[in-house]
Design a protein around this motif. Sequence first.
Motif, PDB file in Angstrom:
ATOM      1  N   VAL A  36       0.840  -1.200   0.000  1.00 25.04           N
ATOM      2  CA  VAL A  36       0.000   0.000   0.000  1.00 25.04           C
ATOM      3  C   VAL A  36       0.877   1.254   0.000  1.00 25.04           C
ATOM      4  CG1 VAL A  36      -1.694   1.340   1.322  1.00 25.04           C
ATOM      5  CG2 VAL A  36      -1.963  -1.144   1.105  1.00 25.04           C
ATOM      6  N   ALA A  37       1.876   1.277   0.869  1.00 24.48           N
ATOM      7  CA  ALA A  37       2.753   2.442   0.970  1.00 24.48           C
ATOM      8  C   ALA A  37       3.580   2.637  -0.300  1.00 24.48           C
ATOM      9  CB  ALA A  37       3.665   2.311   2.187  1.00 24.48           C
ATOM     10  N   MET A  38       4.099   1.553  -0.864  1.00 23.66           N
ATOM     11  CA  MET A  38       4.912   1.653  -2.084  1.00 23.66           C
ATOM     12  C   MET A  38       4.096   2.168  -3.269  1.00 23.66           C
ATOM     13  SD  MET A  38       8.162   1.101  -2.077  1.00 23.66           S
ATOM     14  CE  MET A  38       8.458   0.712  -3.807  1.00 23.66           C
ATOM     15  N   LEU A  74      -5.627  -1.208   9.117  1.00 22.76           N
ATOM     16  CA  LEU A  74      -4.230  -0.994   8.746  1.00 22.76           C
ATOM     17  C   LEU A  74      -4.107  -0.392   7.346  1.00 22.76           C
ATOM     18  CD1 LEU A  74      -2.675  -4.256  10.173  1.00 22.76           C
ATOM     19  CD2 LEU A  74      -2.327  -1.934  11.041  1.00 22.76           C
ATOM     20  N   ALA A  75      -4.966  -0.815   6.423  1.00 18.40           N
ATOM     21  CA  ALA A  75      -4.929  -0.269   5.061  1.00 18.40           C
ATOM     22  C   ALA A  75      -5.193   1.236   5.087  1.00 18.40           C
ATOM     23  CB  ALA A  75      -5.943  -0.973   4.175  1.00 18.40           C
ATOM     24  N   TYR A 140      -7.400   4.393  -7.687  1.00 14.45           N
ATOM     25  CA  TYR A 140      -7.607   5.596  -6.888  1.00 14.45           C
ATOM     26  C   TYR A 140      -7.558   5.390  -5.374  1.00 14.45           C
ATOM     27  CZ  TYR A 140      -8.832   7.272 -11.461  1.00 14.45           C
ATOM     28  OH  TYR A 140      -8.796   7.584 -12.795  1.00 14.45           O
ATOM     29  N   TRP A 141      -7.643   4.179  -4.898  1.00 12.33           N
ATOM     30  CA  TRP A 141      -7.484   3.930  -3.461  1.00 12.33           C
ATOM     31  C   TRP A 141      -6.090   3.399  -3.193  1.00 12.33           C
ATOM     32  CZ3 TRP A 141      -9.325   5.170   1.104  1.00 12.33           C
ATOM     33  CH2 TRP A 141      -8.939   4.418   2.212  1.00 12.33           C
ATOM     34  N   HIS A 142      -5.659   2.398  -3.977  1.00 14.35           N
ATOM     35  CA  HIS A 142      -4.348   1.795  -3.768  1.00 14.35           C
ATOM     36  C   HIS A 142      -3.247   2.475  -4.577  1.00 14.35           C
ATOM     37  CE1 HIS A 142      -5.842  -1.479  -1.333  1.00 14.35           C
ATOM     38  NE2 HIS A 142      -6.831  -1.624  -2.185  1.00 14.35           N
TER      39      HIS A 142
END
Length: 182
Positions: A36-38, A74-75, A140-142
């Motif tokens: 998710v962060a990457m 967490l996401a 658009y979310w990930h």
Amino acid sequence: MADILQDREIICLLEARDETAVRELQRKYERYCLTVAMNILHNAADAEECVNDVYLKTWNSIPPAHPTSLRLFLAKLTRNTALDRYRVRRRRGSDFEVALEELESVLAVPEEDADELPDLVNEFLDGLPSTERTTFLLRYWHAMPVADIARRGGWTINAVSVRLYKTREKLRAFLAERGYHV
């Protein structure tokens, strides 16, 4: 290697202030949170720092928070932490910035109506076919690059771009039907 704990057990450890919970979070969700962060940061060092911040924020949030889905909790926390880090860096021209610009004109509603927007977007997404909804969320979310979505779905980049454009236009029409003319 010990079994990975279930989410409910990890939440109970957090609520009991047992430091084992952080190790269990890391064992079970580190790869997911890093992905998710990457997708937002496109930098391994920043993504790792972001995920470490997420562990601390989770420790500080539970309790009082009592999430029903630890994975979604967490996401959201990872996404928001990565977005904060991204805004500080303000890397111009990144794929994530392009994705934000794609949605900007569709989701630009008056400030006083901004609180209603998440519910409206969720309602819109609930009405989409599964493939269209998944493609929209991946982008658009990930913040997944269009090329990665295409590869994942077995489509061409152009097909994904067209699908995303049409979905944005459907969202624009959906919001217009509810009185939000952009």
